[in-house]
Design a protein around this motif. Structure first.
Motif, PDB file in Angstrom:
ATOM      1  N   LEU A 144      -5.146   4.068  -6.042  1.00  0.00           N
ATOM      2  CA  LEU A 144      -4.681   3.677  -7.374  1.00  0.00           C
ATOM      3  C   LEU A 144      -3.217   3.262  -7.333  1.00  0.00           C
ATOM      4  O   LEU A 144      -2.833   2.220  -7.895  1.00  0.00           O
ATOM      5  CB  LEU A 144      -4.876   4.836  -8.353  1.00  0.00           C
ATOM      6  N   TYR A 145      -2.383   4.034  -6.666  1.00  0.00           N
ATOM      7  CA  TYR A 145      -0.969   3.684  -6.556  1.00  0.00           C
ATOM      8  C   TYR A 145      -0.796   2.366  -5.809  1.00  0.00           C
ATOM      9  O   TYR A 145       0.091   1.562  -6.123  1.00  0.00           O
ATOM     10  CB  TYR A 145      -0.206   4.802  -5.838  1.00  0.00           C
ATOM     11  N   SER A 146      -1.656   2.113  -4.820  1.00  0.00           N
ATOM     12  CA  SER A 146      -1.573   0.867  -4.053  1.00  0.00           C
ATOM     13  C   SER A 146      -1.925  -0.335  -4.911  1.00  0.00           C
ATOM     14  O   SER A 146      -1.292  -1.393  -4.800  1.00  0.00           O
ATOM     15  CB  SER A 146      -2.511   0.942  -2.839  1.00  0.00           C
ATOM     16  N   VAL A 147      -2.932  -0.191  -5.772  1.00  0.00           N
ATOM     17  CA  VAL A 147      -3.300  -1.284  -6.671  1.00  0.00           C
ATOM     18  C   VAL A 147      -2.137  -1.627  -7.592  1.00  0.00           C
ATOM     19  O   VAL A 147      -1.790  -2.796  -7.786  1.00  0.00           O
ATOM     20  CB  VAL A 147      -4.556  -0.920  -7.494  1.00  0.00           C
TER      21      VAL A 147
ATOM     22  N   LEU B 140       5.432  10.334   0.083  1.00  0.00           N
ATOM     23  CA  LEU B 140       4.800   9.020   0.032  1.00  0.00           C
ATOM     24  C   LEU B 140       5.628   8.003   0.796  1.00  0.00           C
ATOM     25  O   LEU B 140       6.836   8.141   0.935  1.00  0.00           O
ATOM     26  CB  LEU B 140       4.645   8.558  -1.428  1.00  0.00           C
ATOM     27  N   ARG B 141       4.967   6.993   1.282  1.00  0.00           N
ATOM     28  CA  ARG B 141       5.641   5.871   1.928  1.00  0.00           C
ATOM     29  C   ARG B 141       4.959   4.589   1.486  1.00  0.00           C
ATOM     30  O   ARG B 141       3.810   4.582   1.038  1.00  0.00           O
ATOM     31  CB  ARG B 141       5.585   5.999   3.444  1.00  0.00           C
ATOM     32  N   VAL B 142       5.654   3.487   1.604  1.00  0.00           N
ATOM     33  CA  VAL B 142       5.148   2.184   1.181  1.00  0.00           C
ATOM     34  C   VAL B 142       5.068   1.258   2.391  1.00  0.00           C
ATOM     35  O   VAL B 142       6.014   1.164   3.183  1.00  0.00           O
ATOM     36  CB  VAL B 142       6.059   1.566   0.099  1.00  0.00           C
TER      37      VAL B 142
ATOM     38  N   LEU C 268       0.827  -1.197   0.000  1.00  0.00           N
ATOM     39  CA  LEU C 268       0.000   0.000   0.000  1.00  0.00           C
ATOM     40  C   LEU C 268       0.864   1.250   0.000  1.00  0.00           C
ATOM     41  O   LEU C 268       1.923   1.299   0.634  1.00  0.00           O
ATOM     42  CB  LEU C 268      -0.919   0.018   1.226  1.00  0.00           C
ATOM     43  N   VAL C 269       0.392   2.247  -0.712  1.00  0.00           N
ATOM     44  CA  VAL C 269       1.058   3.545  -0.754  1.00  0.00           C
ATOM     45  C   VAL C 269       0.250   4.514   0.091  1.00  0.00           C
ATOM     46  O   VAL C 269      -0.964   4.631  -0.067  1.00  0.00           O
ATOM     47  CB  VAL C 269       1.171   4.067  -2.205  1.00  0.00           C
ATOM     48  N   ASP C 270       0.928   5.182   1.003  1.00  0.00           N
ATOM     49  CA  ASP C 270       0.274   6.090   1.943  1.00  0.00           C
ATOM     50  C   ASP C 270       1.064   7.393   1.978  1.00  0.00           C
ATOM     51  O   ASP C 270       2.187   7.470   1.461  1.00  0.00           O
ATOM     52  CB  ASP C 270       0.229   5.432   3.329  1.00  0.00           C
TER      53      ASP C 270
ATOM     54  N   MET D 129       1.082  -0.892  -7.168  1.00  0.00           N
ATOM     55  CA  MET D 129       2.216  -1.406  -6.401  1.00  0.00           C
ATOM     56  C   MET D 129       1.962  -2.856  -5.980  1.00  0.00           C
ATOM     57  O   MET D 129       2.877  -3.701  -6.011  1.00  0.00           O
ATOM     58  CB  MET D 129       2.456  -0.537  -5.164  1.00  0.00           C
ATOM     59  N   THR D 130       0.735  -3.170  -5.597  1.00  0.00           N
ATOM     60  CA  THR D 130       0.398  -4.538  -5.207  1.00  0.00           C
ATOM     61  C   THR D 130       0.503  -5.479  -6.407  1.00  0.00           C
ATOM     62  O   THR D 130       1.027  -6.593  -6.298  1.00  0.00           O
ATOM     63  CB  THR D 130      -1.024  -4.586  -4.615  1.00  0.00           C
ATOM     64  N   LYS D 131       0.005  -5.053  -7.545  1.00  0.00           N
ATOM     65  CA  LYS D 131       0.068  -5.865  -8.754  1.00  0.00           C
ATOM     66  C   LYS D 131       1.509  -6.035  -9.233  1.00  0.00           C
ATOM     67  O   LYS D 131       1.925  -7.120  -9.636  1.00  0.00           O
ATOM     68  CB  LYS D 131      -0.765  -5.202  -9.842  1.00  0.00           C
ATOM     69  N   GLY D 132       2.253  -4.939  -9.195  1.00  0.00           N
ATOM     70  CA  GLY D 132       3.627  -4.953  -9.677  1.00  0.00           C
ATOM     71  C   GLY D 132       3.738  -4.365 -11.065  1.00  0.00           C
ATOM     72  O   GLY D 132       3.033  -4.802 -11.986  1.00  0.00           O
ATOM     73  N   VAL D 133       4.582  -3.353 -11.219  1.00  0.00           N
ATOM     74  CA  VAL D 133       4.722  -2.674 -12.502  1.00  0.00           C
ATOM     75  C   VAL D 133       5.173  -3.639 -13.593  1.00  0.00           C
ATOM     76  O   VAL D 133       4.682  -3.595 -14.731  1.00  0.00           O
ATOM     77  CB  VAL D 133       5.713  -1.494 -12.383  1.00  0.00           C
ATOM     78  N   GLU D 134       6.093  -4.530 -13.263  1.00  0.00           N
ATOM     79  CA  GLU D 134       6.607  -5.468 -14.257  1.00  0.00           C
ATOM     80  C   GLU D 134       5.492  -6.360 -14.803  1.00  0.00           C
ATOM     81  O   GLU D 134       5.406  -6.606 -16.012  1.00  0.00           O
ATOM     82  CB  GLU D 134       7.721  -6.321 -13.644  1.00  0.00           C
ATOM     83  N   GLN D 135       4.623  -6.832 -13.913  1.00  0.00           N
ATOM     84  CA  GLN D 135       3.520  -7.687 -14.341  1.00  0.00           C
ATOM     85  C   GLN D 135       2.532  -6.908 -15.203  1.00  0.00           C
ATOM     86  O   GLN D 135       2.008  -7.412 -16.201  1.00  0.00           O
ATOM     87  CB  GLN D 135       2.798  -8.267 -13.122  1.00  0.00           C
TER      88      GLN D 135
END
Length: 445
Positions: free
Chosen positions: A186-189, A154-156, A109-111, A191-197
């Motif tokens: 949106l950023y959390s989704v 931002l923090r993760v 999650l991005v907060d 980040m959870t999914k993964g940019v590479e994927q």
């Protein structure tokens, strides 16, 4: 608080490129809003500007899905604030769960640093709030600085299960409701999914998810929110287009999707999205996303063999003409696990095409192989429509618009360009007619 000096900082920069390309301040400001409910409809989210419907509409759809599957009380249109918060967090967690499937089930999650820091409780259960450690974002000197300030603070945070995420968001509901609530989610989704994927699924990795002129979300972004996959197409499975294999939707979705532009053949919505697990559909116009839903669960009952045959038939009838070339009959029979040896195909072809016209009609095919099957869809049912933009709602109030639908017996469809709502719904129910309460057809825009 996460240290952005390493990989996580790089991932935030990758997310910025994936989403925005080059960030424009006016587009960013359109997306700078929280998840807030309408004062006139306690379970309906309000959208302030054009653009973030690509996130808000899917979240709204999952809220409605949860209301339909898990009743919230005697009157679903009158709920208290605690129930509102639970519905919002529940919807957000469902979307994150879909994104986490291909990332080992972990939630990232991005907060922002202006909210209380999450620290593990002594028994390593769900995170608890530590109000002693709080960093605040300085207010920008002018509006043009808002995106820089946002990304600078931002923090993760990483969580191992859905229950921890629920606790985190319920304790920080103000973060979701605040200025950057939609963007943080949106950023959390992503980040959870993964940019590479995500990059492995999109059609064009160079195309940003958010249009840099109007702020609209791409089809890849919409699909990511609805299904957990960032594919750029809405057909079933993959299709070979000019030698390129383009990915589509790989399974029946929780939430459906219908598109006004399908009637103009600009795209093809497959059965997995037209027939979701729940009677909730995101509707796409040329510029906006809204939501259609019903409490009639028979609208999404399991497909009968005849309905499966209709869906498979369409693969051999991409133009939607309700017939296929006779030469494709053997392939169709094989695809449906019916007898398909050459001699049998010849006999059936002669029966279905007695005048030797070279085509097989859909109705003739269904009458031959599925003669006694009745449709599982009721003839009449009630529908509700949601549009989050106050300016697109009667009297400027974000409320659900109710209509009574009837499926006519005739198969002739009358397309009315002046009625985009009806035209959009006819892409699923070809012979539908709807009488909306107050005599006003809801707007798709």
């Amino acid at each position: 608080m996460a240290d952005f000096s390493g990989n996580q900082g790089n991932e935030i920069n990758e997310i910025k490129r994936l989403l925005w390309g080059t960030i424009k301040d006016d587009v960013f400001r359109r997306w700078a809003q929280g998840f807030c409910f309408s004062s006139d409809e306690p379970t309906a989210l309000v959208q302030n500007h054009g653009g973030p419907c690509a996130v808000i509409a899917p979240v709204q759809a999952f809220i409605l899905r949860n209301i339909i599957t898990e009743p919230v009380g005697n009157n679903w249109r009158e709920v208290e604030q605690d129930t509102q918060n639970e519905l919002l967090v529940g919807a957000i967690c469902e979307i994150l769960v879909q994104a986490a499937r291909q990332n080992g089930g972990r939630f990232v999650l991005v907060d922002t640093c202006d909210s209380p820091t999450a620290t593990p409780s002594p028994n390593n259960d769900s995170p608890t709030l530590d109000h002693s450690s709080v960093d605040y974002i300085e207010q920008p000197a002018d509006e043009s600085c808002c995106q820089k300030q946002f990304h600078a603070h931002l923090r993760v945070l990483t969580f191992e299960n859905k229950e921890e995420v629920e606790t985190f968001y319920l304790q920080r509901i103000y973060t979701l409701q605040g200025t950057y609530g939609v963007l943080l989610f949106l950023y959390s989704v992503i980040m959870t999914k993964g940019v590479e994927q995500i990059m492995a699924e999109v059609n064009d990795p160079a195309e940003p998810f958010i249009d840099d002129t109007y702020g609209y979300g791409s089809q890849s972004l919409i699909n990511l929110m609805l299904t957990g996959r960032a594919v750029g197409n809405v057909w079933d499975h993959e299709q070979d287009v000019g030698g390129l294999k383009l990915l589509g939707i790989d399974r029946q979705s929780e939430i459906g999707f219908l598109a006004y532009l399908e009637h103009m053949r600009y795209l093809e919505v497959g059965s997995f999205l037209k027939n979701p697990k729940n009677p909730v559909w995101v509707l796409e116009s040329e510029t906006h996303l809204t939501v259609l839903f019903s409490f009639e669960k028979r609208l999404v009952s399991l497909e009968t063999p005849g309905e499966i045959a209709r869906r498979v038939f369409r693969k051999f009838d991409p133009e939607g003409n309700n017939f296929i070339m006779s030469s494709k009959l053997g392939e169709l029979l094989k695809a449906l696990d019916l007898v398909s040896d050459a001699e049998y195909v010849k006999v059936i072809m002669k029966k279905l095409d007695p005048e030797n016209l070279g085509i097989i009609l859909l109705n003739a095919f269904l009458a031959e192989f599925y003669p006694d099957e009745k449709t599982s869809v009721p003839d009449t049912f009630n529908l509700y429509h949601y549009n989050g933009l106050p300016g697109s709602c009667p009297d400027g109030k974000v409320c659900y618009q109710e209509g009574h639908a009837v499926l006519l017996e005739c198969d002739i469809r009358c397309v009315l360009e002046s009625n985009p709502m009806l035209t959009c719904l006819q892409t699923k129910w070809q012979n539908i007619e709807i009488q909306w309460q107050q005599g006003v057809t809801p707007s798709l825009n």
